[in-house]
Design a protein around this motif. Structure first.
Motif, PDB file in Angstrom:
ATOM      1  N   LEU A 127     -24.692  15.727  62.050  1.00 27.20           N
ATOM      2  CA  LEU A 127     -23.478  15.585  62.343  1.00 27.20           C
ATOM      3  C   LEU A 127     -22.668  15.424  60.670  1.00 27.20           C
ATOM      4  N   GLU A 128     -22.081  17.099  60.906  1.00 29.60           N
ATOM      5  CA  GLU A 128     -20.989  17.478  60.188  1.00 29.60           C
ATOM      6  C   GLU A 128     -19.729  17.458  59.577  1.00 29.60           C
ATOM      7  N   PRO A 129     -19.084  16.658  59.845  1.00 34.86           N
ATOM      8  CA  PRO A 129     -17.343  17.118  59.430  1.00 34.86           C
ATOM      9  C   PRO A 129     -17.285  17.437  58.340  1.00 34.86           C
ATOM     10  N   GLU A 130     -16.123  18.389  58.318  1.00 35.28           N
ATOM     11  CA  GLU A 130     -15.536  19.235  57.250  1.00 35.28           C
ATOM     12  C   GLU A 130     -14.136  19.607  57.520  1.00 35.28           C
ATOM     13  N   MET A 131     -13.264  18.854  56.049  1.00 32.26           N
ATOM     14  CA  MET A 131     -12.099  18.404  56.296  1.00 32.26           C
ATOM     15  C   MET A 131     -11.550  19.350  55.092  1.00 32.26           C
ATOM     16  N   ALA A 132     -10.415  20.289  55.316  1.00 29.76           N
ATOM     17  CA  ALA A 132      -9.423  20.955  54.064  1.00 29.76           C
ATOM     18  C   ALA A 132      -8.046  19.655  53.249  1.00 29.76           C
TER      19      ALA A 132
END
Length: 452
Positions: A236-241
């Motif tokens: 599981l890999e979230p990425e947030m700008a």
């Protein structure tokens, strides 16, 4: 339409007609009656079926039933006079769908070792423990999507076949048709492998859509045949700008608490089984993670604590060396006795994409450590500065031309952004208390082993 045992035991529609299907766990004959326990996989509990000699196939079929046979049953639910169960089903019809030879069926009414069950990957989900693991894993997967969708994250399906090695460790499975004779004949026009992470591709979409997550299978060609490693696993890999390291830690902490609480709330019987038979005190440990504030120290402070510890470690402790599982567990279990976030690791031991701190020696990285397992989440703020990222990649020996697209993200509208990775099997292992990671994935792939 057949009813699931889980719903029958929850609603207890006494006096109502019920139809269900499942597999026989036991059969006991008493005079003109047979008591048959069946399970349909919907929950841990079995349902007792009362079948009597008035049924036309009682002698020919029902009295021949053995463990593992499959049946369909119709009847009326009634209160049960027996201890340990509220209801039972008085069968008006019982049809045998598939038989199981009692001389050869390997799962009898006794406890089997997990090592033995690993050799029966096609049958082990029928056992109490492995069935419970499957249900909890399914619930955790659902909760992952629920958590991020509630917070307006967009799911991105990143590729399984990739031409970029996110970790830079070279531990990738090469994808090949077996017919290529030279570079010009590569199926994808260049060397490709099975992905070890979807992070770099997730960054592409984070820098267009804001907050995204990817959740899927990843692969690592690491020759580690241990209870903590798999060759195929889910990440599981979230990425947030527009998100720095502090925001990254906040969402990771909130997510962990959410997932653990969801599993305990929605899988109570399965979780009680793990607490009773797999890891004593498991539920108290998980509640501790949900209820306690996470402690926070830097890597340098962690090394200082470890160097002063009155404990002999197998692996050396020194600034510039990565923390091992024994170090992580010591810090979270004995020093802080709660979940712990360690930040600001040496740049020399972390991948090229992590943002370099002002001291030029460390990066804005974070690991979340939990009692009983050590690291469960690893993440960082990503390097958004073109010149710094370029220097890091050159230092790491990475061919810039192969990552021109990644560099473009820093040339065209770069913003601070961050993300983390959660090994899903490690989460399931933590939640269930299973000692070996091969018990928490349906079909474990490891060096020398690929059942089914």
């Amino acid at each position: 339409m057949k009813t699931r045992i889980k719903n029958i035991l929850r609603e207890k529609p006494v006096g109502q007609p019920v139809a269900l299907a499942g597999w026989v766990r036991t059969r006991r004959d008493t005079g003109s009656f047979s008591f048959i326990e069946i399970n349909d996989g919907s929950c841990l509990a079995n349902l007792q079926i009362l079948a009597d000699e008035k049924l036309s196939n009682y002698a020919s079929d029902i009295k021949q039933l053995s463990t593992g046979s499959s049946v369909m049953v119709a009847g009326v639910l009634q209160k049960s006079p027996a201890k340990g169960q509220d209801v039972e089903l008085q069968a008006s019809q019982l049809t045998v769908i598939g038989t199981a030879d009692p001389e050869t069926y390997p799962l009898q009414k006794k406890r089997h070792s997990f090592e033995f069950l690993r050799e029966l990957a096609h049958l082990r989900p029928r056992t109490n423990a492995l069935g419970a693991v499957s249900r909890v894993r399914s619930r955790l997967s659902y909760a992952v999507h629920q958590f991020f969708q509630e917070r307006d994250f967009v799911q991105v399906h990143t590729p399984i076949i990739t031409t970029s090695d996110c970790e830079g460790a070279g531990e990738m499975f090469i994808v090949s048709t077996g017919q290529e004779k030279n570079k010009a004949e590569h199926f994808f026009g260049r060397s490709a492998g099975l992905t070890v992470s979807g992070q770099l591709q997730a960054e592409v979409y984070a820098l267009a859509l804001g907050d995204v997550y990817t959740f899927g299978p990843t692969f690592r060609a690491e020759n580690s045949n241990t209870s903590r490693h798999l060759s195929e696993f889910w990440m599981l890999e979230p990425e947030m700008a527009f998100c720095d390291l502090q925001g990254n830690m906040a969402i990771a902490t909130e997510m962990l608490k959410y997932l653990l609480n969801d599993a305990m709330s929605n899988c109570p019987e399965d979780m009680q089984l793990f607490d009773k038979f797999i890891e004593k005190g498991l539920l108290d440990k998980l509640r501790g993670v949900v209820e306690k504030e996470f402690a926070h120290i830097t890597y340098s402070e962690a090394v200082d604590r470890l160097e002063k510890a009155k404990k002999d470690f197998v692996y050396p402790v020194k600034w510039g060396l990565d923390l091992q599982s024994e170090h992580e567990r010591y810090l979270s279990e004995e020093v802080f006795q709660c979940p712990l976030i360690v930040t600001d690791y040496p740049a020399s031991i972390k991948p090229f994409y992590m943002r370099v701190n002002d001291d030029k020696k460390t990066v804005a990285a974070m690991d979340i450590l939990v009692p009983g397992i050590g690291e469960i989440v690893g993440g960082s703020q990503r390097e958004e500065r073109y010149d710094v990222l370029e220097a890091r990649m050159i230092e790491a020996g990475i061919e810039l031309a192969d990552y021109a697209w990644y560099m473009d993200l820093r040339r065209y509208g770069s913003v601070p952004h961050s993300g983390f990775g959660l090994g899903f099997e490690r989460l399931v292992q933590f939640v269930t208390g299973m000692a070996n990671i091969r018990e928490v994935i349906a079909f474990p792939r490891a060096p020398g082993s690929a059942p089914c």
